[in-house]
Design a protein around this motif. Structure first.
Motif, PDB file in Angstrom:
ATOM      1  N   LYS A  29       0.871  -1.171   0.000  1.00 10.88           N
ATOM      2  CA  LYS A  29       0.000   0.000   0.000  1.00 10.88           C
ATOM      3  C   LYS A  29       0.907   1.219   0.000  1.00 10.88           C
ATOM      4  O   LYS A  29       1.694   1.437   0.917  1.00 10.88           O
ATOM      5  CB  LYS A  29      -0.928   0.002   1.219  1.00 10.88           C
ATOM      6  CG  LYS A  29      -2.003   1.080   1.133  1.00 10.88           C
ATOM      7  CD  LYS A  29      -1.535   2.399   1.661  1.00 10.88           C
ATOM      8  CE  LYS A  29      -2.483   3.529   1.427  1.00 10.88           C
ATOM      9  NZ  LYS A  29      -2.396   4.566   2.440  1.00 10.88           N
ATOM     10  N   ASN A 183     -10.978   3.950   1.821  1.00 13.15           N
ATOM     11  CA  ASN A 183      -9.666   4.251   2.383  1.00 13.15           C
ATOM     12  C   ASN A 183      -8.706   3.197   1.853  1.00 13.15           C
ATOM     13  O   ASN A 183      -8.967   1.996   1.944  1.00 13.15           O
ATOM     14  CB  ASN A 183      -9.741   4.234   3.910  1.00 13.15           C
ATOM     15  CG  ASN A 183      -8.376   4.445   4.524  1.00 13.15           C
ATOM     16  OD1 ASN A 183      -7.554   3.532   4.552  1.00 13.15           O
ATOM     17  ND2 ASN A 183      -8.121   5.645   4.987  1.00 13.15           N
ATOM     18  N   ASP A 185      -6.026   1.983   2.810  1.00 13.59           N
ATOM     19  CA  ASP A 185      -5.512   0.990   3.767  1.00 13.59           C
ATOM     20  C   ASP A 185      -6.474  -0.209   3.846  1.00 13.59           C
ATOM     21  O   ASP A 185      -6.047  -1.362   3.858  1.00 13.59           O
ATOM     22  CB  ASP A 185      -5.359   1.606   5.163  1.00 13.59           C
ATOM     23  CG  ASP A 185      -4.339   2.731   5.179  1.00 13.59           C
ATOM     24  OD1 ASP A 185      -3.457   2.736   4.309  1.00 13.59           O
ATOM     25  OD2 ASP A 185      -4.435   3.605   6.062  1.00 13.59           O
ATOM     26  N   GLY A 240      -4.917   9.475  10.431  1.00 12.95           N
ATOM     27  CA  GLY A 240      -4.752   8.478   9.371  1.00 12.95           C
ATOM     28  C   GLY A 240      -4.136   7.170   9.846  1.00 12.95           C
ATOM     29  O   GLY A 240      -4.187   6.160   9.135  1.00 12.95           O
ATOM     30  N   LYS A 244      -5.038   2.668   9.329  1.00 13.11           N
ATOM     31  CA  LYS A 244      -3.865   1.881   8.955  1.00 13.11           C
ATOM     32  C   LYS A 244      -3.589   0.773   9.984  1.00 13.11           C
ATOM     33  O   LYS A 244      -3.399  -0.384   9.615  1.00 13.11           O
ATOM     34  CB  LYS A 244      -2.650   2.798   8.821  1.00 13.11           C
ATOM     35  CG  LYS A 244      -1.570   2.229   7.924  1.00 13.11           C
ATOM     36  CD  LYS A 244      -0.388   3.169   7.757  1.00 13.11           C
ATOM     37  CE  LYS A 244      -0.749   4.549   7.323  1.00 13.11           C
ATOM     38  NZ  LYS A 244      -1.499   4.577   6.064  1.00 13.11           N
TER      39      LYS A 244
HETATM   40 MG   LIG Z   1      -4.282   7.198   5.028  1.00  7.49          MG
END
Ligand SMILES: [Mg+2]
Ligand SMILES: Nc1ncnc2c1ncn2[C@@H]1O[C@H](COP(=O)(O)OP(=O)(O)OP(=O)(O)O)[C@@H](O)[C@H]1O
Length: 290
Positions: A29, A183, A185, A240, A244
């Motif tokens: 990613k 998203n 992730d 963020g 994750k």
């Molecule tokens: Mg992010």
């Protein structure tokens, strides 16, 4: 002469890792936040190309948060986040798709192809790769943010079998055919789980998970999946890093053998992680009892 022997040693050290990952799927990613510097971007791509050429099967899932915010800003629209997720009205969803699927995705494809390898850029919409439903976030309506309920791996596998590097934009559709921003992730961990990948690596713009976000020396190098919730509740993990860290834990739970968060700003951090036992970044582990 010694200089050359040292070089040969470096290659030989990589041999066990090359053997271990030969033919294995590694999902990377690539975070939007770490995709800004052109030099670093080129070095990340170089690492992925090398992985491919020694027999790995890399699959790239990319973000593009900064580019999306930049484009929205140009249009006079503000970016708003709740728990690290972008609030996405229908106009924002269109911009997300244009930026991710149109620009960021094709930029990565081209950078790979500059090395004479073939990459194919798709989004989760293609061949219904990512089927989603609207994500529920406690008490908030974040709009067209999708949660993956199904990964159809057919297209990705076809690409891998035919020697292409798949580059996937995290956009998907629901049963009504509406477009959702996912998203990246979550998209990456869902894809890694569905492919039963050997490794899932999150390249981002920090060293890994830090106990104190302002102090690099507080890097948590190993974290058990059961600790993630506690770190989020204690606000050690925020913004963020919430999705994750959740996705790393999810990856392990879905059977991905190893999951890591690495600093995508550091040149060749991917190579260090994959071909040495240097232990950079944060590594996720299954439950302590295991
Ligand atoms: Mg992010
Ligand atoms: N405990 C923590 N340790 C490290 N970073 C943290 C922590 N808590 C919050 N963060 C934030 O998480 C950010 C990384 O997530 P972010 O979503 O910004 O990047 P990304 O996922 O790589 O990019 P994109 O979302 O565009 O794909 C870091 O830059 C940092 O500001």
């Amino acid at each position: 002469m010694e200089k050359y022997i040292e070089k040969a040693k470096v290659l030989v050290e990589a041999l066990p890792y090359i053997k271990k990952f030969n033919g294995k799927i590694v999902v990377i990613k690539y975070g939007g936040s770490a995709m800004v510097d052109e030099k670093i971007k080129a070095s990340v791509i170089q690492d992925i190309v090398l992985m491919k050429l020694v027999g790995f099967k890399p699959v790239i899932v990319h973000g593009g948060g900064k580019e999306i915010s930049h484009m929205l800003n140009k249009m006079g629209k503000e970016s708003k986040f709740i728990n690290g997720l972008r609030v996405t009205d229908s106009e924002t969803a269109e911009v997300v798709e244009m930026v991710l699927s149109g620009k960021v995705n094709k930029d990565i494809v081209q950078l790979i192809q500059n090395h004479d390898l073939n990459a194919v850029g798709i989004s989760g919409k293609d061949a219904k790769t990512l089927k989603v439903h609207k994500k529920e976030v406690d008490g908030y309506d974040v709009g067209y943010v999708g949660e993956v309920n199904e990964v159809n791996t057919g297209l990705i596998k076809t690409l891998l079998e035919n020697d292409f590097i798949p580059v996937i934009a995290p956009v998907g559709t629901d049963d009504n055919g509406d477009t959702y921003n996912i998203n990246a992730d979550y998209a990456a961990s869902a894809i890694a789980g569905a492919l039963q990948a050997e490794k899932l690596i999150f390249l981002t713009d920090v060293e890994g998970i830090l106990r104190d976000i302002n102090d690099k020396s507080t890097l948590i190098s190993k974290i058990y999946v059961e600790e993630v919730k506690e770190y989020i509740e204690n606000k050690i993990i925020s913004g963020g890093m919430i999705p994750k860290a959740e996705c790393c834990a999810l990856g392990i739970k879905k059977g991905v053998k190893s999951v890591h968060i690495l600093d995508g700003r550091v040149e060749h951090s991917l190579l260090l992680e994959v071909f040495t036992n240097s232990g950079v970044g944060t590594m996720f582990l299954g439950t302590k009892e295991n």
